[in-house]
Design an enzyme around this catalytic site. Structure first.
Site, PDB file in Angstrom:
ATOM      1  N   ARG A 129      -4.919   2.430 -16.091  1.00 29.70           N
ATOM      2  CA  ARG A 129      -5.049   3.356 -14.882  1.00 29.70           C
ATOM      3  C   ARG A 129      -5.736   4.782 -15.133  1.00 29.70           C
ATOM      4  NH1 ARG A 129      -1.677   4.948 -11.421  1.00 29.70           N
ATOM      5  NH2 ARG A 129      -2.752   4.179  -9.725  1.00 29.70           N
ATOM      6  N   TYR A 170      -9.186   4.663 -13.116  1.00 31.44           N
ATOM      7  CA  TYR A 170      -9.238   5.275 -11.849  1.00 31.44           C
ATOM      8  C   TYR A 170      -9.216   6.860 -11.825  1.00 31.44           C
ATOM      9  CZ  TYR A 170      -7.413   0.621 -10.839  1.00 31.44           C
ATOM     10  OH  TYR A 170      -7.066  -0.771 -10.495  1.00 31.44           O
ATOM     11  N   CYS A 199     -11.520   2.620 -29.489  1.00 35.39           N
ATOM     12  CA  CYS A 199     -12.747   3.467 -29.627  1.00 35.39           C
ATOM     13  C   CYS A 199     -13.669   3.749 -28.594  1.00 35.39           C
ATOM     14  CB  CYS A 199     -13.589   2.369 -30.824  1.00 35.39           C
ATOM     15  SG  CYS A 199     -12.533   2.137 -32.227  1.00 35.39           S
ATOM     16  N   GLU A 200     -13.151   4.351 -27.671  1.00 33.32           N
ATOM     17  CA  GLU A 200     -13.984   4.918 -26.333  1.00 33.32           C
ATOM     18  C   GLU A 200     -13.471   6.168 -26.117  1.00 33.32           C
ATOM     19  OE1 GLU A 200     -14.369   2.426 -23.043  1.00 33.32           O
ATOM     20  OE2 GLU A 200     -14.306   0.544 -24.218  1.00 33.32           O
ATOM     21  N   GLY A 202       0.837  -1.129  -0.084  1.00 35.63           N
ATOM     22  CA  GLY A 202       0.021   0.041  -0.014  1.00 35.63           C
ATOM     23  C   GLY A 202       1.003   1.364  -0.141  1.00 35.63           C
ATOM     24  N   GLU A 215       4.247  -6.620   2.119  1.00 37.44           N
ATOM     25  CA  GLU A 215       3.719  -6.872   0.730  1.00 37.44           C
ATOM     26  C   GLU A 215       3.872  -5.691  -0.392  1.00 37.44           C
ATOM     27  OE1 GLU A 215       0.760 -10.273   1.964  1.00 37.44           O
ATOM     28  OE2 GLU A 215      -0.080  -8.556   1.425  1.00 37.44           O
ATOM     29  N   PRO A 216       4.841  -5.139  -0.444  1.00 32.77           N
ATOM     30  CA  PRO A 216       4.880  -4.122  -1.169  1.00 32.77           C
ATOM     31  C   PRO A 216       4.817  -4.325  -2.827  1.00 32.77           C
ATOM     32  CG  PRO A 216       7.290  -4.452  -0.655  1.00 32.77           C
ATOM     33  CD  PRO A 216       6.276  -5.509   0.171  1.00 32.77           C
ATOM     34  N   GLY A 217       4.171  -3.701  -3.791  1.00 26.11           N
ATOM     35  CA  GLY A 217       4.078  -3.941  -5.099  1.00 26.11           C
ATOM     36  C   GLY A 217       4.569  -2.596  -5.786  1.00 26.11           C
ATOM     37  N   ARG A 218       3.533  -1.670  -5.746  1.00 30.14           N
ATOM     38  CA  ARG A 218       3.957  -0.351  -6.404  1.00 30.14           C
ATOM     39  C   ARG A 218       5.285   0.382  -6.022  1.00 30.14           C
ATOM     40  NH1 ARG A 218      -0.652   2.667  -7.924  1.00 30.14           N
ATOM     41  NH2 ARG A 218      -1.915   1.715  -6.494  1.00 30.14           N
TER      42      ARG A 218
HETATM   43  N1  LLP Z   1      -1.227  -7.073  -0.741  1.00 34.58           N
HETATM   44  C1  LLP Z   1      -2.383  -7.292  -0.731  1.00 34.58           C
HETATM   45  C2  LLP Z   1      -3.068  -8.033  -0.117  1.00 34.58           C
HETATM   46  C3  LLP Z   1      -2.967  -6.549  -2.055  1.00 34.58           C
HETATM   47  O1  LLP Z   1      -4.318  -6.663  -2.436  1.00 34.58           O
HETATM   48  C4  LLP Z   1      -1.931  -5.632  -2.676  1.00 34.58           C
HETATM   49  C5  LLP Z   1      -2.668  -4.769  -3.973  1.00 34.58           C
HETATM   50  C6  LLP Z   1      -0.942  -5.542  -2.384  1.00 34.58           C
HETATM   51  C7  LLP Z   1      -0.311  -6.101  -1.239  1.00 34.58           C
HETATM   52  C8  LLP Z   1       0.213  -4.754  -2.977  1.00 34.58           C
HETATM   53  O2  LLP Z   1      -0.398  -3.190  -2.783  1.00 34.58           O
HETATM   54  P1  LLP Z   1       0.658  -2.091  -3.410  1.00 34.58           P
HETATM   55  O3  LLP Z   1       2.055  -2.081  -2.370  1.00 34.58           O
HETATM   56  O4  LLP Z   1       1.101  -2.282  -4.646  1.00 34.58           O
HETATM   57  O5  LLP Z   1      -0.228  -0.973  -3.163  1.00 34.58           O
HETATM   58  N2  LLP Z   1      -4.669  -1.701  -9.749  1.00 34.58           N
HETATM   59  C9  LLP Z   1      -4.631  -0.672  -8.734  1.00 34.58           C
HETATM   60  C10 LLP Z   1      -3.982  -1.254  -7.619  1.00 34.58           C
HETATM   61  C11 LLP Z   1      -4.679  -2.492  -7.001  1.00 34.58           C
HETATM   62  C12 LLP Z   1      -3.937  -2.800  -5.578  1.00 34.58           C
HETATM   63  C13 LLP Z   1      -4.633  -4.270  -5.184  1.00 34.58           C
HETATM   64  N3  LLP Z   1      -3.789  -4.683  -4.155  1.00 34.58           N
HETATM   65  C14 LLP Z   1      -3.659   0.358  -9.241  1.00 34.58           C
HETATM   66  O6  LLP Z   1      -3.258   0.591 -10.777  1.00 34.58           O
HETATM   67  O7  LLP Z   1      -3.645   1.645  -8.672  1.00 34.58           O
END
Ligand code: LLP
Length: 416
Positions: free
Chosen positions: A312, A316, A346-347, A239, A273-276
């Site tokens: 995105r 969003y 086409c949107e 997050g 659990e970092p992604g972004r």
């Molecule tokens: N852990 C869980 C259980 C999650 O559901 C998620 C993301 C993460 C970790 C990683 O979150 P992050 O660190 O990346 O914020 N498609 C959307 C974002 C969806 C996130 C879903 N869950 C966007 O493009 O903003």
């Protein structure tokens, strides 16, 4: 430090001009920086140095095998949400004991695959799921580790679609249900319920939500402790937000000052659990201007990247900076026109950026910034458009890590 910067008017990724990558690999093109990815991973390692967490990179943000391999090599584990992501984790060589699995809808088949692989932990989200987990574990004669996903009912201050820790959302268990499970573990003889998991949302740019969530979970852990139950693992999810605009600050300093102190002294194994945070600003999408179209109302810059490549903005209303790959010295910002950067789909909802001050000519390349997370992974073949290629840059080296799809790829699974 940014690994996407101008040198003599040319935008570079590390040591390579992006223009040369676009010319070689075509557009739209995703370009990632190795050092940005590993650098972000290191920032988190340092931020949580006192807790030494297992950092489970969230595969959904960017699931390319080369990127997973790179991060696994840095010591990362993986946070997965489907059988497909488990498959990727395996193919990327992730040790099973570094994999955690969340999702409100894990199927029996997916659970079985993950149990067989011997992953570290399931983040369970409902009582029905716990029953299935227990049955599968029993059948396979395994003791399976579980963390219960806690829904702390907290407003993280982000887009509603990616808010996941409020009571109205489908995620996790409320504290009473969670406690009841912890207090009656005998109901699930094949599970070892030893952790609490949370993930309150994504692109969180203020620490306040994290602080509230950690406070709540700390109280919950203390309450369980008083009843003789020790929670061994705390997974605080992902997050952490990133700056999408140059003016925005990183949330790291706030987390350091406001969240880390609450984690100090907690006798739990920490997982994050970092992604972004790792992938977002480590990648860009390069696109080429097909036409510049003036209407009496507005100028449209029509590019070859679209909502199917980067969803995105359409989904969003997300803001991504759009900058020229080559800065032309003769061009000044005074020449800039307010334009909408749109794709060929086409949107009307197909746009990458609206009301941008850009001065562009047909044929030139533009770079859509901060596209490393939830960019390619959310792309589709909508309008029968071939998905983009992906390139990973390391210094002056560029490696194609996903080939551009071909027309044949569009129909390969279809039967007539
Ligand atoms: N852990 C869980 C259980 C999650 O559901 C998620 C993301 C993460 C970790 C990683 O979150 P992050 O660190 O990346 O914020 N498609 C959307 C974002 C969806 C996130 C879903 N869950 C966007 O493009 O903003």
């Amino acid at each position: 430090m940014s690994y996407f910067d101008y040198k003599k008017g040319q935008l570079y990724c590390e040591g390579i001009p992006i223009k040369s990558l676009a010319a070689k690999f075509g557009t739209p093109l995703y370009v990632y920086s190795t050092h940005a990815l590993t650098g972000q991973f290191k920032i988190l390692t340092r931020l949580f140095a006192g807790q030494r967490p297992l950092i489970c990179y969230s595969v959904k943000a960017n699931s390319n095998l080369a990127i997973l391999k790179l991060l696994i090599g840095q010591g990362a584990g993986l946070d997965i949400v489907s059988g497909g992501e488990l498959y990727r984790a395996q193919k990327a060589g992730c040790p099973a004991k570094r994999i955690v699995y969340a999702s409100v809808g894990k199927t029996k088949k997916e659970i079985e695959e993950a149990v067989r692989y011997g992953i570290l932990m399931f983040n369970a989200e409902s009582l029905s799921e716990l029953r299935v987990l227990d049955a599968v574990a029993g059948r396979l004669k395994k003791k399976v580790k579980v963390a219960l996903r806690f829904n702390p009912d907290i407003e993280p201050g982000t887009h509603a679609y990616i808010t996941t820790g409020k009571k109205e959302t489908k995620f996790g268990l409320d504290e009473y249900t969670l406690q009841a499970v912890y207090l009656h573990p005998a109901a699930y003889p094949h599970l070892s319920i030893e952790g609490i998991h949370m993930h309150i949302g994504s692109q969180i740019t203020k620490a306040a939500g994290f602080v509230k969530a950690v406070k709540k979970v700390k109280t919950l852990i203390a309450r369980l402790d008083r009843r003789g139950i020790s929670v061994k693992t705390l997974n605080i999810g992902g997050g952490l937000g990133i700056p999408y605009d140059e003016e925005e600050n990183s949330v790291v300093d706030e987390v350091k000052k406001q969240v880390i102190p609450f984690l100090k002294g907690m006798k739990v194994r920490l997982i994050i659990e970092p992604g972004r945070f790792i992938a977002g600003n480590s990648g860009v999408m390069v696109t080429r201007v097909i036409y510049v179209k003036d209407t009496p109302h507005k100028r449209f810059v029509i590019v070859d990247g679209a909502m199917n490549d980067l969803a995105r903005p359409s989904l969003y209303g997300a803001y991504h900076r759009i900058i020229p790959v080559s800065r032309n010295a003769r061009r000044t910002t005074l020449d800039a026109r307010r334009v909408d950067v749109v794709g060929p789909v086409c949107e009307t909802g197909d746009f990458l950026g609206k009301n941008r001050d850009l001065n562009v000519t047909e044929g030139e390349y533009l770079c859509v910034m901060s596209a490393g997370a939830y960019g390619f992974t959310m792309s589709s073949q909508y309008n029968s458009r071939c998905r983009a290629a992906e390139v990973l840059v390391n210094g002056t080296n560029a490696r194609l890590i996903r080939k551009r799809e071909t027309y044949k790829d569009l129909i390969t699974k279809e039967l007539v």
